[in-house]
Design a protein around this motif. Structure first.
Motif, mmCIF file in Angstrom:
data_model
loop_
_atom_site.group_PDB
_atom_site.id
_atom_site.type_symbol
_atom_site.label_atom_id
_atom_site.label_comp_id
_atom_site.label_asym_id
_atom_site.label_seq_id
_atom_site.Cartn_x
_atom_site.Cartn_y
_atom_site.Cartn_z
ATOM 1 N N ILE A 1 -46.229 5.910 -21.298
ATOM 2 C CA ILE A 1 -44.900 5.764 -20.693
ATOM 3 C C ILE A 1 -43.826 5.625 -21.782
ATOM 4 O O ILE A 1 -43.825 4.675 -22.561
ATOM 5 C CB ILE A 1 -44.838 4.540 -19.734
ATOM 6 N N ASP A 2 -42.930 6.612 -21.799
ATOM 7 C CA ASP A 2 -41.816 6.654 -22.744
ATOM 8 C C ASP A 2 -40.609 6.003 -22.065
ATOM 9 O O ASP A 2 -39.905 6.645 -21.291
ATOM 10 C CB ASP A 2 -41.552 8.137 -23.057
ATOM 11 N N ILE B 1 -36.592 8.330 -10.443
ATOM 12 C CA ILE B 1 -37.038 8.711 -11.786
ATOM 13 C C ILE B 1 -38.554 8.753 -11.783
ATOM 14 O O ILE B 1 -39.212 7.790 -11.396
ATOM 15 C CB ILE B 1 -36.553 7.691 -12.841
ATOM 16 N N ARG B 2 -39.106 9.877 -12.181
ATOM 17 C CA ARG B 2 -40.567 10.025 -12.204
ATOM 18 C C ARG B 2 -41.008 10.765 -13.449
ATOM 19 O O ARG B 2 -40.273 11.606 -13.961
ATOM 20 C CB ARG B 2 -41.017 10.929 -11.048
ATOM 21 N N PHE B 3 -42.240 10.509 -13.858
ATOM 22 C CA PHE B 3 -42.814 11.270 -14.961
ATOM 23 C C PHE B 3 -43.707 12.361 -14.395
ATOM 24 O O PHE B 3 -44.364 12.153 -13.369
ATOM 25 C CB PHE B 3 -43.632 10.355 -15.866
ATOM 26 N N GLY B 4 -43.723 13.524 -15.060
ATOM 27 C CA GLY B 4 -44.622 14.607 -14.653
ATOM 28 C C GLY B 4 -46.046 14.225 -15.005
ATOM 29 O O GLY B 4 -46.274 13.292 -15.780
ATOM 30 N N THR B 5 -46.999 14.944 -14.460
ATOM 31 C CA THR B 5 -48.400 14.596 -14.687
ATOM 32 C C THR B 5 -48.826 14.847 -16.138
ATOM 33 O O THR B 5 -49.801 14.281 -16.605
ATOM 34 C CB THR B 5 -49.325 15.394 -13.742
ATOM 35 N N THR C 1 -45.162 14.177 -20.382
ATOM 36 C CA THR C 1 -44.023 14.450 -21.259
ATOM 37 C C THR C 1 -42.766 14.792 -20.477
ATOM 38 O O THR C 1 -41.666 14.517 -20.935
ATOM 39 C CB THR C 1 -44.296 15.605 -22.254
ATOM 40 N N SER C 2 -42.927 15.386 -19.289
ATOM 41 C CA SER C 2 -41.718 15.728 -18.535
ATOM 42 C C SER C 2 -41.231 14.538 -17.737
ATOM 43 O O SER C 2 -42.014 13.686 -17.314
ATOM 44 C CB SER C 2 -41.929 16.894 -17.575
ATOM 45 N N GLY D 1 -35.793 14.687 -8.644
ATOM 46 C CA GLY D 1 -36.529 15.929 -8.426
ATOM 47 C C GLY D 1 -36.280 17.027 -9.444
ATOM 48 O O GLY D 1 -37.002 18.025 -9.474
ATOM 49 N N GLU D 2 -35.273 16.846 -10.304
ATOM 50 C CA GLU D 2 -34.950 17.885 -11.301
ATOM 51 C C GLU D 2 -35.604 17.559 -12.643
ATOM 52 O O GLU D 2 -35.547 16.415 -13.105
ATOM 53 C CB GLU D 2 -33.418 17.932 -11.464
ATOM 54 N N ASP D 3 -36.221 18.554 -13.254
ATOM 55 C CA ASP D 3 -36.829 18.343 -14.573
ATOM 56 C C ASP D 3 -35.711 18.241 -15.617
ATOM 57 O O ASP D 3 -35.046 19.228 -15.917
ATOM 58 C CB ASP D 3 -37.761 19.509 -14.910
ATOM 59 N N VAL D 4 -35.515 17.041 -16.163
ATOM 60 C CA VAL D 4 -34.430 16.818 -17.127
ATOM 61 C C VAL D 4 -34.970 16.543 -18.534
ATOM 62 O O VAL D 4 -34.255 16.031 -19.400
ATOM 63 C CB VAL D 4 -33.500 15.655 -16.678
ATOM 64 N N SER D 5 -36.227 16.913 -18.767
ATOM 65 C CA SER D 5 -36.890 16.617 -20.048
ATOM 66 C C SER D 5 -36.106 17.113 -21.255
ATOM 67 O O SER D 5 -36.068 16.438 -22.287
ATOM 68 C CB SER D 5 -38.279 17.246 -20.081
#
Ligand code: C5P
Length: 214
Positions: free
Chosen positions: A32-33, A61-65, A68-69, A74-78
């Motif tokens: 977890i970053d 706010i969620r982390f991808g599986t 890193t993402s 719901g939007e990938d903001v990586s």
């Protein structure tokens, strides 16, 4: 099988995320970053105005599986959370009580079942004071700026060493001197000066300490 939590703290660009990700992978733990979470809130405030800080409960706010993402509503903001604008504003947003309360409670929930490697600024002191292993990573500002320069170049970002060094020093200063959970080494954290250590060396050292606790 026994699981522990590992807290990794330290100043900007000390190599925390690179190391934490590798340690988590080796141990089959979750990485977890927490810096990414503060960056996501900062991006949200830049886009929608400071007023949103009062409505953080609506935020998703969620982390991808892949670990890193990061997703904001719901939007990938990586990629967006690594922009200069976010980097230059994140310390100020992170100093706000509402923001810290909201994210710290999320972070504690994630670590409830153990088996987490979490990196940030206040993990060993505030988020997970009971973490079985705490590491405080440090390196000279010059070395950190050089490492970050290499990363930014690889990402195709054009920035010079002087700007990066100034940015790192300014961010550390704000993070170490804020009122709420400033960056400080927890009294029971192991201090690791990585200035003259390679990534595999640091990784190995942390893995050995973790294994001793299992
Ligand atoms: O780890 P990273 O450099 O991406 O963190 C970005 C910023 O988020 C830090 O400079 C700091 O202001 C804030 N932060 C924090 N507490 C954490 C992690 C990050 O205040 N646990």
């Amino acid at each position: 099988k026994k699981k522990i939590n590992i807290a990794i703290d330290g100043p900007a660009a000390a190599g925390k995320s690179t190391i934490s990700r590798r340690v988590a992978k080796r141990m089959a733990y979750i990485y977890i970053d927490t810096g990414a979470m503060y960056r996501a809130v900062t991006l949200h405030a830049i886009r929608n105005g400071r007023g949103v800080i009062d409505q953080l409960d609506d935020l998703d706010i969620r982390f991808g599986t892949d670990g890193t993402s990061i997703y904001l509503n719901g939007e990938d903001v990586s990629a967006d959370i690594r922009s200069q604008e976010v980097t230059n504003n994140v310390s100020e947003i992170s100093s706000l009580a509402e923001v810290r309360q909201y994210l710290v409670s999320m972070q504690r929930k994630i670590a409830e079942d153990k088996g987490v490697v979490m990196d940030g600024r206040d993990i060993g002191t505030t988020v997970l004071p009971e973490a079985e292993l705490k590491v405080y990573m440090k390196a000279s500002p010059e070395i950190r700026a050089k490492r970050r320069l290499k990363e930014e170049k690889e990402r195709g970002i054009d920035i010079d060493l002087k700007t990066l060094t100034d940015q790192i020093i300014r961010r550390d200063d704000l993070d170490m001197n804020r009122e709420i959970s400033p960056l400080v080494k927890a009294h029971d954290a192991v201090l690791l000066d990585t200035s003259h250590m390679s990534i595999p060396e640091v990784e190995e050292k942390i893995i050995r300490m973790a294994e001793d606790l299992l």
